[in-house]
Design an enzyme around this catalytic site. Structure first.
Site, PDB file in Angstrom:
ATOM      1  N   ARG A 112       0.845  -1.205   0.000  1.00  0.00           N
ATOM      2  CA  ARG A 112       0.000   0.000   0.000  1.00  0.00           C
ATOM      3  C   ARG A 112       0.875   1.248   0.000  1.00  0.00           C
ATOM      4  NH1 ARG A 112      -2.892  -3.266   3.692  1.00  0.00           N
ATOM      5  NH2 ARG A 112      -2.140  -2.127   5.536  1.00  0.00           N
ATOM      6  N   LYS A 169     -12.784  14.586   5.106  1.00  0.00           N
ATOM      7  CA  LYS A 169     -13.869  14.046   4.285  1.00  0.00           C
ATOM      8  C   LYS A 169     -14.679  13.060   5.104  1.00  0.00           C
ATOM      9  CE  LYS A 169     -14.176  10.541   1.477  1.00  0.00           C
ATOM     10  NZ  LYS A 169     -13.984   9.532   0.436  1.00  0.00           N
ATOM     11  N   GLU A 183     -19.939  14.791   1.945  1.00  0.00           N
ATOM     12  CA  GLU A 183     -20.145  13.842   0.837  1.00  0.00           C
ATOM     13  C   GLU A 183     -21.404  12.998   1.042  1.00  0.00           C
ATOM     14  OE1 GLU A 183     -17.968  10.208  -1.679  1.00  0.00           O
ATOM     15  OE2 GLU A 183     -16.957  11.019   0.086  1.00  0.00           O
ATOM     16  N   LYS A 196     -19.081  17.316  -1.844  1.00  0.00           N
ATOM     17  CA  LYS A 196     -18.632  16.232  -2.736  1.00  0.00           C
ATOM     18  C   LYS A 196     -19.840  15.357  -3.092  1.00  0.00           C
ATOM     19  CE  LYS A 196     -15.425  12.372  -3.331  1.00  0.00           C
ATOM     20  NZ  LYS A 196     -14.091  11.821  -3.065  1.00  0.00           N
TER      21      LYS A 196
END
Length: 364
Positions: free
Chosen positions: A56, A147, A188, A230
Site C-alpha cells: 500500500r 472528508k 459527501e 462532494k
C-alpha cells in the site's frame, strides 16, 4: 427564535474560507487517495498484488512522487490514517512531500457505513465519537481539510425520509466539529449509481438529498464559506437502458445544484462514482461548459478515475513505478482541463481509461 451564539471567530472563518478556496482554485481538484485497507485489498487484487502495508505504501508512493506538473491541477489530496504517517523510500513523510508542492492535505475521518435499523437496507455513517480529538491531532499533524462519506441508494422505496434526515444530520455534526478544529469539512452525500433508474429520478433524489443536507448545515450553524460539497453527478443508474449524453448529464447536474446548493459554498468537487476515467473527465468538462450560471467552482475529487491507469501500469513492479506515475499525471492534467471546460478528449476509445470502474453497492 433564540439567539445563535457565534460558533467561530472572524479569524477562524477566514482561515477556513482561505483553505477551501486554495483547494478549488481554477483548474485544480482533489486526489482522493483515502481508500481504507479493505478498499485497497480490492484495488490490489485486481492486479494480483498482495494487500500488505508495504505494498500500500509503494502504491501511494507512485501517486505522491508525481513532479511539479501536478501543482497546477491538484489542489488537495485526501489521505487515509495509515498513509498520513507513512514515508517514501528516502524516509520523507508523504505528508511533507505533498505540503512541499503547495498542495493541501486532507484526511478521511468517518469510520464507515453501518445499517440503519428500520429501513430497507439503508445505512448511516459512524465516527462522530472522539472526532473532535482526532481533528485536533490531524490539524497538528498538517491536515487542513477532512472528508466524511454518507451513502444513499435509489430504489422504489429508497432513499427513505429517515435515511435522508439521519445522514444529513450526521454530515452536519461532522462539519461543525471539523470547523471548531480549524479543518474544512468536505460534505459527501453519495447517491449510489446502482439500479435501473433514469436521469430524471436521480436528479429528483439528488435535489431532495442536497436540500436536506443544507437545511441540516444551517441548523447546526455550519459556516458554508468554509466547506466543500462532494456529490455524485446526476447520472442514470448503471442498469438503466437509456444512454444519456455528457451534455444531458451536465444539465441535470447543474440544475440540481442550482436548486439546492447556496452560492456561499466555494466549490463542488464531484466524486466519480465508478465512471471510467474518460467518462468522468468528459462529464466534468460538459458540466463546466453548461450554459447555466454556476456560482461555485465545479471540479473533481476522484479516486478510481484518477488512479485506474496508474494502477494498471504499476502492477506492483518497482520498474513500472515511473511509468505509472506518468499515467497518474496525465489523468490529473486532463481533469484540470475538464474543470475549466477545456478538455477536448484524448481520442482513446480503448485501454484502461475507458474501462468501467463500477463496483456494486460500493462501501469503502
Amino acid at each position: 427564535m433564540p439567539h445563535s451564539y457565534p460558533a467561530l471567530s472572524a479569524e477562524q472563518k477566514k482561515e477556513l474560507s482561505d483553505i477551501a478556496l486554495r483547494i478549488v482554485a481554477p483548474g485544480k481538484g482533489i486526489l482522493a487517495a483515502d481508500e481504507s485497507v479493505g478498499s485497497m485489498a480490492k484495488r490490489l487484487s485486481q492486479i494480483g498484488v498482495e494487500n500488505t502495508e508495504e505494498n500500500r505504501r509503494l502504491y501511494r508512493q507512485v501517486l505522491f512522487s508525481a513532479d511539479d506538473r501536478v501543482k497546477k491541477c491538484i489542489g488537495g489530496v485526501i489521505f487515509f490514517h495509515e498513509t498520513l504517517y507513512q514515508k517514501d523510500d528516502n524516509g520523507v513523510p508523504f505528508i511533507r512531500t505533498i505540503l512541499d508542492k503547495g498542495i493541501v492535505v486532507g484526511i478521511k475521518v468517518d469510520k464507515g457505513v453501518v445499517p440503519l435499523a428500520g429501513t430497507d437496507g439503508e445505512t448511516t455513517t459512524q465516527g462522530l465519537d472522539g472526532l473532535s480529538e482526532r481533528c485536533a491531532q490531524y490539524k497538528k499533524d498538517g491536515a487542513d481539510f477532512a472528508k466524511w462519506r454518507c451513502v444513499l441508494k435509489i430504489s422504489e422505496r429508497t432513499p427513505s425520509a429517515l435515511a435522508i434526515l439521519e445522514n444529513a444530520n450526521v454530515l452536519a455534526r461532522y462539519a461543525s466539529i471539523c470547523q471548531q478544529n480549524g479543518i474544512v469539512p468536505i460534505v459527501e452525500p453519495e447517491i449510489l449509481p446502482d439500479g435501473d433508474h433514469d436521469l430524471k429520478r436521480c436528479q429528483y433524489v439528488t435535489e431532495k438529498v442536497l436540500a436536506a443536507v443544507y437545511k441540516a448545515l444551517s441548523d447546526h450553524h455550519v459556516y458554508l464559506e468554509g466547506t466543500l460539497l462532494k456529490p455524485n453527478m446526476v447520472t442514470p443508474g448503471h442498469a438503466c437502458p437509456i444512454k444519456y449524453t455528457p451534455e444531458e448529464i451536465a444539465m441535470a447536474t447543474v440544475t440540481a445544484l442550482r436548486r439546492t446548493v447556496p452560492p456561499a459554498v466555494p466549490g463542488v468537487t464531484f466524486l466519480s462514482g465508478g465512471q471510467s476515467e474518460e467518462e468522468a473527465s468528459f462529464n466534468l468538462n460538459a458540466i463546466n461548459r453548461c450554459p447555466l450560471p454556476r456560482p461555485w467552482a465545479l471540479t473533481f475529487s476522484y479516486g478510481r478515475a484518477l488512479q485506474a491507469s496508474a494502477l494498471n501500469a504499476w502492477r506492483g513492479q518497482r520498474d513500472n513505478a515511473e511509468a505509472a506515475t506518468e499515467e497518474f499525471i496525465k489523468r490529473a492534467e486532463v481533469n484540470g482541463l475538464a474543470a475549466q471546460g477545456k478538455y477536448e478528449g484524448s481520442g482513446e476509445d480503448g485501454g484502461a481509461a475507458a474501462q468501467s470502474l463500477y463496483i456494486a453497492n460500493h462501501a469503502y
